[in-house]
Design a protein around this motif. Structure first.
Motif, PDB file in Angstrom:
ATOM      1  N   SER A  68     -47.501  -5.632 -16.905  1.00  0.00           N
ATOM      2  CA  SER A  68     -46.286  -6.449 -16.855  1.00  0.00           C
ATOM      3  C   SER A  68     -46.608  -7.937 -16.901  1.00  0.00           C
ATOM      4  O   SER A  68     -45.755  -8.747 -17.252  1.00  0.00           O
ATOM      5  CB  SER A  68     -45.458  -6.112 -15.614  1.00  0.00           C
ATOM      6  N   ASP A  69     -47.850  -8.324 -16.557  1.00  0.00           N
ATOM      7  CA  ASP A  69     -48.275  -9.715 -16.753  1.00  0.00           C
ATOM      8  C   ASP A  69     -48.498 -10.013 -18.230  1.00  0.00           C
ATOM      9  O   ASP A  69     -48.454 -11.172 -18.646  1.00  0.00           O
ATOM     10  CB  ASP A  69     -49.576  -9.997 -15.984  1.00  0.00           C
ATOM     11  N   VAL A  71     -46.974  -7.964 -21.102  1.00  0.00           N
ATOM     12  CA  VAL A  71     -45.825  -7.704 -21.978  1.00  0.00           C
ATOM     13  C   VAL A  71     -44.488  -8.068 -21.342  1.00  0.00           C
ATOM     14  O   VAL A  71     -43.449  -8.005 -21.997  1.00  0.00           O
ATOM     15  CB  VAL A  71     -45.791  -6.223 -22.419  1.00  0.00           C
ATOM     16  N   GLY A  72     -44.506  -8.440 -20.059  1.00  0.00           N
ATOM     17  CA  GLY A  72     -43.272  -8.730 -19.349  1.00  0.00           C
ATOM     18  C   GLY A  72     -42.893  -7.587 -18.420  1.00  0.00           C
ATOM     19  O   GLY A  72     -43.392  -6.467 -18.538  1.00  0.00           O
ATOM     20  N   ARG A  73     -42.017  -7.898 -17.478  1.00  0.00           N
ATOM     21  CA  ARG A  73     -41.623  -6.894 -16.482  1.00  0.00           C
ATOM     22  C   ARG A  73     -40.676  -5.846 -17.063  1.00  0.00           C
ATOM     23  O   ARG A  73     -40.800  -4.662 -16.812  1.00  0.00           O
ATOM     24  CB  ARG A  73     -40.927  -7.565 -15.291  1.00  0.00           C
ATOM     25  N   LYS A  74     -39.703  -6.286 -17.854  1.00  0.00           N
ATOM     26  CA  LYS A  74     -38.611  -5.396 -18.261  1.00  0.00           C
ATOM     27  C   LYS A  74     -39.081  -4.182 -19.060  1.00  0.00           C
ATOM     28  O   LYS A  74     -38.617  -3.063 -18.808  1.00  0.00           O
ATOM     29  CB  LYS A  74     -37.558  -6.181 -19.045  1.00  0.00           C
ATOM     30  N   PRO A  75     -40.008  -4.333 -20.025  1.00  0.00           N
ATOM     31  CA  PRO A  75     -40.456  -3.120 -20.732  1.00  0.00           C
ATOM     32  C   PRO A  75     -41.047  -2.076 -19.796  1.00  0.00           C
ATOM     33  O   PRO A  75     -40.828  -0.867 -19.997  1.00  0.00           O
ATOM     34  CB  PRO A  75     -41.513  -3.660 -21.707  1.00  0.00           C
ATOM     35  N   LEU A  76     -41.759  -2.514 -18.766  1.00  0.00           N
ATOM     36  CA  LEU A  76     -42.327  -1.555 -17.812  1.00  0.00           C
ATOM     37  C   LEU A  76     -41.233  -0.916 -16.968  1.00  0.00           C
ATOM     38  O   LEU A  76     -41.277   0.289 -16.671  1.00  0.00           O
ATOM     39  CB  LEU A  76     -43.355  -2.257 -16.918  1.00  0.00           C
ATOM     40  N   LEU A  77     -40.234  -1.703 -16.577  1.00  0.00           N
ATOM     41  CA  LEU A  77     -39.136  -1.157 -15.781  1.00  0.00           C
ATOM     42  C   LEU A  77     -38.360  -0.095 -16.564  1.00  0.00           C
ATOM     43  O   LEU A  77     -38.006   0.964 -16.030  1.00  0.00           O
ATOM     44  CB  LEU A  77     -38.188  -2.267 -15.340  1.00  0.00           C
ATOM     45  N   LEU A  78     -38.098  -0.366 -17.831  1.00  0.00           N
ATOM     46  CA  LEU A  78     -37.387   0.611 -18.661  1.00  0.00           C
ATOM     47  C   LEU A  78     -38.237   1.862 -18.874  1.00  0.00           C
ATOM     48  O   LEU A  78     -37.729   2.994 -18.832  1.00  0.00           O
ATOM     49  CB  LEU A  78     -37.000  -0.019 -19.996  1.00  0.00           C
ATOM     50  N   SER A 116     -45.987  -1.400  -9.056  1.00  0.00           N
ATOM     51  CA  SER A 116     -46.528  -2.718  -9.360  1.00  0.00           C
ATOM     52  C   SER A 116     -45.501  -3.614 -10.027  1.00  0.00           C
ATOM     53  O   SER A 116     -45.159  -4.688  -9.522  1.00  0.00           O
ATOM     54  CB  SER A 116     -47.760  -2.575 -10.265  1.00  0.00           C
ATOM     55  N   ALA A 117     -44.971  -3.171 -11.167  1.00  0.00           N
ATOM     56  CA  ALA A 117     -44.093  -4.035 -11.967  1.00  0.00           C
ATOM     57  C   ALA A 117     -42.806  -4.381 -11.233  1.00  0.00           C
ATOM     58  O   ALA A 117     -42.363  -5.533 -11.235  1.00  0.00           O
ATOM     59  CB  ALA A 117     -43.779  -3.366 -13.300  1.00  0.00           C
TER      60      ALA A 117
END
Length: 399
Positions: A68-69, A71-78, A116-117
């Motif tokens: 998430s550091d 590619v960003g947080r949101k892709p991991l959350l989804l 984590s994310a």
């Protein structure tokens, strides 16, 4: 690194998604006795099912911890929400051990991604000036989701006609709602233009080690106790205290330690910063001694009271350690360091489950439970001593 929206909506959406994923991880807890009766599973097989979950969590943390550091947080959350929904779908279709194990692994992967994310993202989504609310929202969603899962599962068993399948369909509805809330939320953090997606390993930057070590000791001790309670409580209530088939009682008592942990996290905000870890661990040790005594006395009232004390201590120590680890992490490493912190926790949560499963068959559930509780008391006491000594020597920094 601040979310583009300054309102509470994105924060609440992230918190709800986090809680939904964690809730899905413990929905099967009151269903395990039904699996055992339906398919003839022993306590050892139930242990294998839980261990599959722990393996999924740890592998996801090690693989995706720093992603998430990048590619960003949101892709991991989804992605984590998708995995949680897929896990419930597999469980809903399960008719034997292979699909049950697959569902648990997928559930573990979803939790590993979110641990984590989402812990970092929820803090970043909090409106400016509300950083403590962000940390509290993340830790409360984590523990609160785990605590509500067994109750959600028990209520679904009682309310729905197919207890081995429809509780997971109900969780799928929550996943769909969480996805709808999270989809419009803006990405809360800057990320690399050329992401490098690689496993993180178990490295902690030198700048954070002085804070990380005592916090990790607390995490290991606390989650070891949570794993012990999760693995022992359903079987103990059913086999020893005669509550077999009373799913709501089993689900509520099993989830109580996590719910009290949420309350402990709220109380931690009222404590001086330097005292939260020792106070939390002292309460945890007191509660664990009481749990061992209650197990030996076969007294459910004493057991519930002891779990309340242990849960409060766990919440105080857990939130205090997480805040210090996250706050001391250098820029660009927060999610990776938090992932390492949770790897320690989930290694600890799997140890008692496997141990009780292996030993309860030849030795009996009650003596194994009391013996393990006594060993956990010794570890918790050792942890408290090390934290106090480190604090006295000034080597623990802010911790």
């Amino acid at each position: 690194m601040r979310a583009r929206s300054s309102g509470w909506g994105p924060f609440l959406a992230g918190t709800f998604a986090f809680a939904t994923v964690m809730l899905g991880a413990t929905v099967p807890t009151p269903i395990y006795p039904i699996y055992a009766a339906q398919y003839g599973y022993s306590q050892l097989i139930v242990t294998v099912i839980f261990a599959a979950y722990a393996v999924g969590v740890i592998l996801a943390l090690l693989l995706t911890g720093p992603w998430s550091d990048e590619v960003g947080r949101k892709p991991l959350l989804l992605a984590g929400l998708g995995m949680s929904g897929l896990s419930s779908l597999v469980f809903a279709l399960a008719d034997g051990l292979p699909l049950i194990l697959s569902g648990r692994v997928l559930s573990g992967v979803s939790v590993g991604i979110y641990t984590s994310a989402a812990t970092v993202a929820v803090g970043e989504l909090a409106p400016p000036g509300h950083d403590r609310a962000g940390t509290l929202g993340a830790t409360a969603a984590n523990m609160g989701g785990l605590g509500l899962g067994p109750i959600f599962g028990a209520v679904a068993i009682l309310a729905l006609p197919s207890p081995l399948h429809l509780p997971y369909v109900a969780h799928l509805a929550l996943v769909a709602a969480a996805l709808a809330c999270l989809w419009p939320v803006a990405e809360p953090a800057a990320h690399a233009t050329k992401p490098r997606l690689r496993p993180q390993g178990l490295a902690v930057p030198s700048e954070v080690r002085g804070v990380f070590v005592p916090a990790a000791i607390c995490a290991f001790s606390g989650f070891m106790i949570c794993g012990f309670l999760t693995s022992v409580t359903p079987a103990y209530l059913g086999q020893v205290l005669g509550f077999e088939g009373r799913h709501l009682v089993i689900g509520t008592v099993t989830g109580l330690v996590f719910l009290m942990s949420c309350l402990g996290q709220v109380l931690e905000g009222w404590l001086p910063e330097r005292t939260s870890l020792p106070v939390g661990m002292a309460l945890l040790l007191t509660g664990l001694v009481a749990i061992a005594s209650a197990l030996a006395m076969r007294d459910i009232v004493a057991l519930v009271g002891a779990i309340v004390v242990a849960g409060l201590g766990h919440g105080i120590a857990f939130r205090g350690g997480l805040m210090r680890v996250s706050g001391a992490s250098p820029p660009g490493t927060r999610s990776a360091v938090v992932a390492t912190y949770f790897v320690v926790a989930y290694v600890a949560i799997s140890i008692p489950v496997v141990s009780v499963g292996l030993l309860s068959g030849p030795l009996g559930l009650l003596p194994v439970s009391i013996g393990f509780a006594a060993m956990a008391c010794l570890l918790c006491a050792l942890s408290l001593i090390l934290i106090l000594l480190r604090r006295r020597r000034g080597a623990g920094g802010r911790a």
